[in-house]
Design a protein around this motif. Structure first.
Motif, PDB file in Angstrom:
ATOM      1  N   GLY A 151       0.818  -1.207   0.000  1.00  0.00           N
ATOM      2  CA  GLY A 151       0.000   0.000   0.000  1.00  0.00           C
ATOM      3  C   GLY A 151       0.855   1.261   0.000  1.00  0.00           C
ATOM      4  N   ALA A 152       0.319   2.314  -0.611  1.00  0.00           N
ATOM      5  CA  ALA A 152       1.064   3.571  -0.710  1.00  0.00           C
ATOM      6  C   ALA A 152       1.297   4.206   0.659  1.00  0.00           C
ATOM      7  N   ALA A 153       0.328   4.068   1.590  1.00  0.00           N
ATOM      8  CA  ALA A 153       0.477   4.713   2.897  1.00  0.00           C
ATOM      9  C   ALA A 153       1.661   4.146   3.667  1.00  0.00           C
ATOM     10  N   ARG A 154       1.836   2.815   3.629  1.00  0.00           N
ATOM     11  CA  ARG A 154       2.962   2.210   4.352  1.00  0.00           C
ATOM     12  C   ARG A 154       4.298   2.592   3.715  1.00  0.00           C
ATOM     13  N   TYR A 165      10.951  -2.288   9.058  1.00  0.00           N
ATOM     14  CA  TYR A 165      10.115  -3.438   9.400  1.00  0.00           C
ATOM     15  C   TYR A 165      10.996  -4.653   9.636  1.00  0.00           C
ATOM     16  N   ASN A 166      10.704  -5.390  10.711  1.00  0.00           N
ATOM     17  CA  ASN A 166      11.411  -6.646  10.934  1.00  0.00           C
ATOM     18  C   ASN A 166      10.762  -7.752  10.110  1.00  0.00           C
ATOM     19  N   ARG A 172       3.674  -9.868   7.774  1.00  0.00           N
ATOM     20  CA  ARG A 172       2.313  -9.467   8.118  1.00  0.00           C
ATOM     21  C   ARG A 172       1.750  -8.458   7.127  1.00  0.00           C
ATOM     22  N   ILE A 173       2.565  -7.522   6.686  1.00  0.00           N
ATOM     23  CA  ILE A 173       2.051  -6.495   5.785  1.00  0.00           C
ATOM     24  C   ILE A 173       2.141  -6.899   4.313  1.00  0.00           C
ATOM     25  N   TYR A 178       6.385 -15.921   2.746  1.00  0.00           N
ATOM     26  CA  TYR A 178       6.810 -17.003   3.623  1.00  0.00           C
ATOM     27  C   TYR A 178       7.818 -16.448   4.623  1.00  0.00           C
ATOM     28  N   LEU A 179       7.741 -16.959   5.860  1.00  0.00           N
ATOM     29  CA  LEU A 179       8.702 -16.614   6.907  1.00  0.00           C
ATOM     30  C   LEU A 179       9.216 -17.903   7.516  1.00  0.00           C
TER      31      LEU A 179
END
Length: 257
Positions: A151-154, A165-166, A172-173, A178-179
């Protein structure tokens, strides 16, 4: 910077493409970007999928700022377009590309990762867009690809505030699909590349080239493009064989994971 910092290894029909400049956290210079473009334009003919990874503790820390030059507006635009052409060959090349992410996935490294089709991150991965604090702007396609992921906001927040971001929040975002535990991103990416390589080539090509375009079309145009692509894909001999195998009980059925 010479192409020696980019390695290609074939594992069967999977191309493993490795950024190999660990002393610089695999930072991207112009020669390496051109080498990426040339490599993805000339993958071996037997290639069915690819894994893109970085040597050492990091995927890619972005643009090598030691190569940052003073450019007028025209030179800057052409330089950005050179990056666009290279990363377009990753996104719209001949085969799906799975990125294995660890450590820094920063700036141009995040732009490169966003050009891949699947992203696997391990728990050491972190994501940032420090261009805002350095007085510059993304130029490798990130302004188009990254907002489509998060998303543009993030993305605006990341560039305005320097937010990092970790790995967990990145999944999540939507940066990574995959993690996995630390040190396992490559193995998972290679496993996924093996699955992808088993697909019918025309279906893979449709997912890479048609699906993102359909997603950008108005609904009525998207439905029409989908119908055309479905007709082309199902008419291929490979598709007919696979459907017959399924009906004959020879193909794997979908199982709950």
């Amino acid at each position: 910077m010479t192409p020696k910092y980019l390695h290609l290894e074939m594992r069967g029909n999977i191309a493993v493409v490795r950024l190999a400049r660990p002393a610089k956290r695999n930072a991207l210079g112009d020669a390496l970007i051109v080498a990426l473009r040339d490599l993805f334009e000339n993958l071996p003919s037997e290639t069915k999928s690819a894994v893109l990874c970085g040597e050492g503790d990091h995927f890619c820390a972005g643009l090598d700022l030691s190569e940052l030059k003073e450019r007028d507006a025209s030179q800057g635009m052409h330089h950005s377009r050179m990056w666009h052409a290279a990363l377009e060959r990753v996104q719209y090349g001949p085969v799906p590309v799975i990125a294995a992410l660890q450590g820094a996935v920063v700036g141009g490294g995040l732009e490169l990762a966003s050009a891949c089709h699947i992203r696997v991150a391990d728990e050491s991965a972190f994501y940032a867009l420090p261009e805002g604090s350095r007085g510059i702007f993304v130029g490798g396609g990130g302004a188009v690809r990254i907002p489509r992921l998060i998303g543009a906001a993030r993305m605006t927040d990341m560039m305005l505030t320097g937010r990092v971001y970790n790995a967990q929040d990145g999944e999540r975002i939507g940066i990574a699909q995959y993690l996995v535990p630390a040190g396992q991103a490559f193995d998972k990416a290679l496993e996924l590349a093996g699955r992808v390589a088993e697909n019918a080539p025309l279906t893979n090509y449709a997912l890479m080239h048609a699906l993102p375009r359909i997603a950008e079309q108005p609904a009525d145009q998207g439905f029409f493009t989908e119908a055309l692509m479905a007709a082309v894909a199902q008419s291929a001999p490979e598709a007919k064989r696979r459907v017959k195998d399924f009906l004959d009980g020879k193909a794997r059925k979908v199982q709950k994971s």
